[in-house]
Design a protein around this motif. Structure first.
Motif, PDB file in Angstrom:
ATOM      1  N   LEU A  25       0.831  -1.207   0.000  1.00  0.00           N
ATOM      2  CA  LEU A  25       0.000   0.000   0.000  1.00  0.00           C
ATOM      3  C   LEU A  25       0.866   1.258   0.000  1.00  0.00           C
ATOM      4  N   MET A  26       1.915   1.245   0.802  1.00  0.00           N
ATOM      5  CA  MET A  26       2.757   2.433   0.914  1.00  0.00           C
ATOM      6  C   MET A  26       3.573   2.679  -0.349  1.00  0.00           C
ATOM      7  N   LEU A  27       3.948   1.624  -1.045  1.00  0.00           N
ATOM      8  CA  LEU A  27       4.669   1.783  -2.301  1.00  0.00           C
ATOM      9  C   LEU A  27       3.796   2.522  -3.322  1.00  0.00           C
ATOM     10  N   ALA A  28       2.549   2.080  -3.461  1.00  0.00           N
ATOM     11  CA  ALA A  28       1.619   2.750  -4.372  1.00  0.00           C
ATOM     12  C   ALA A  28       1.336   4.177  -3.907  1.00  0.00           C
ATOM     13  N   HIS A  29       1.225   4.344  -2.599  1.00  0.00           N
ATOM     14  CA  HIS A  29       0.943   5.656  -2.019  1.00  0.00           C
ATOM     15  C   HIS A  29       2.070   6.637  -2.327  1.00  0.00           C
ATOM     16  N   HIS A  30       3.296   6.215  -2.126  1.00  0.00           N
ATOM     17  CA  HIS A  30       4.455   7.071  -2.392  1.00  0.00           C
ATOM     18  C   HIS A  30       4.561   7.425  -3.876  1.00  0.00           C
ATOM     19  N   ARG A  31       4.297   6.464  -4.736  1.00  0.00           N
ATOM     20  CA  ARG A  31       4.373   6.738  -6.169  1.00  0.00           C
ATOM     21  C   ARG A  31       3.366   7.818  -6.572  1.00  0.00           C
ATOM     22  N   GLY A  32       2.139   7.703  -6.057  1.00  0.00           N
ATOM     23  CA  GLY A  32       1.135   8.715  -6.353  1.00  0.00           C
ATOM     24  C   GLY A  32       1.503  10.071  -5.773  1.00  0.00           C
ATOM     25  N   GLY A  33       2.002  10.068  -4.549  1.00  0.00           N
ATOM     26  CA  GLY A  33       2.391  11.316  -3.898  1.00  0.00           C
ATOM     27  C   GLY A  33       3.583  11.968  -4.566  1.00  0.00           C
ATOM     28  N   MET A  34       4.541  11.161  -5.002  1.00  0.00           N
ATOM     29  CA  MET A  34       5.726  11.704  -5.651  1.00  0.00           C
ATOM     30  C   MET A  34       5.363  12.354  -6.985  1.00  0.00           C
ATOM     31  N   ASP A  35       4.453  11.736  -7.724  1.00  0.00           N
ATOM     32  CA  ASP A  35       4.014  12.316  -8.996  1.00  0.00           C
ATOM     33  C   ASP A  35       3.343  13.671  -8.776  1.00  0.00           C
ATOM     34  N   MET A  36       2.538  13.764  -7.710  1.00  0.00           N
ATOM     35  CA  MET A  36       1.868  15.032  -7.421  1.00  0.00           C
ATOM     36  C   MET A  36       2.883  16.092  -6.998  1.00  0.00           C
ATOM     37  N   ALA A  37       3.854  15.718  -6.178  1.00  0.00           N
ATOM     38  CA  ALA A  37       4.875  16.676  -5.744  1.00  0.00           C
ATOM     39  C   ALA A  37       5.689  17.171  -6.930  1.00  0.00           C
TER      40      ALA A  37
END
Length: 225
Positions: free
Chosen positions: A170-182
């Motif tokens: 879950l956190m891997l997917a979460h970080h990928r989405g968050g990194m793209d937004m940042a």
């Protein structure tokens, strides 16, 4: 006091000091982050409290990113608290502790920006509208990478290795989405201070993506559930 009593007292005091050393810097960092709004905004030349028309508008990328990333971060914090109660694995618990403290710190800074600009912490705009992104929100997943309510409910039922693996996925997917937004904000930023914070997020989450990927490999698991 006997020798045994003195030893016990010293151990108790030592344990108390260790706990204070672990939690106090994190608590202090969160408080400092909340207070960074004034000096940070002043140093960037952006007026505080929305006192000038040059402050970001409520529909700006600055405000949109601050609101959306604060929401995104909050779920990462919530997931990390859940897994800390579901496993005794030191590596996973350390990762969860780091995410809780780092993202709580950053979330405080984002909320501080909005406060200093005189803007609300929520708006009627759809998530990620500031970056021209459309996402079909479903079951509590408001932005790319965010877990669903069903995912969080499942995480709460797991323990041991099963909880570790599912949390890491879950956190891997979460970080990928968050990194793209940042990264999207870094590319569109007009506020230098917020841009630096977003770049810090990109760098930090990429490093954690690499770490999480290796932790999944160590547990014989794949990146997706």
């Amino acid at each position: 006091m006997t020798g045994d009593q003195e030893s016990t007292a010293e151990q108790t005091q030592s344990g108390g000091r260790s706990r204070r050393k672990l939690w106090w810097p994190a608590a202090l960092a969160a408080v400092v982050a909340l207070g960074l709004g004034v000096p940070a905004l002043v140093s960037s030349g952006t007026p505080a409290s929305g006192s000038s028309s040059s402050a970001p508008s409520t529909d700006s990328a600055e405000a949109g990113f601050a609101r959306d990333m604060a929401t995104h971060h909050q779920q990462a914090i919530d997931m990390s608290f859940i897994v800390r109660d579901r496993t005794q694995d030191q590596a996973v618990r350390t990762l969860a502790f780091d995410i809780i403290n780092t993202q709580a710190n950053q979330r405080g800074m984002l909320m501080g920006f909005l406060d200093q600009w005189g803007l609300t912490q929520a708006s009627a705009a759809k998530p990620m509208a500031w970056m021209g992104h459309t996402y079909e929100a479903h079951d509590g997943s408001l932005m790319p990478g965010m877990a669903t309510n069903a995912d969080l409910d499942r995480l709460r039922t797991l323990s041991g290795r099963d909880a570790e693996v599912f949390y890491l996925q879950l956190m891997l997917a979460h970080h990928r989405g968050g990194m793209d937004m940042a990264q999207a904000y870094v590319d569109a930023a007009k506020n230098d201070v917020e841009k630096r914070l977003a770049q810090t997020m990109v760098n930090g989450q990429q490093a954690e993506i690499d770490l999480i990927s290796s932790m999944l490999t160590e547990r014989g698991a794949k990146p997706t559930p």
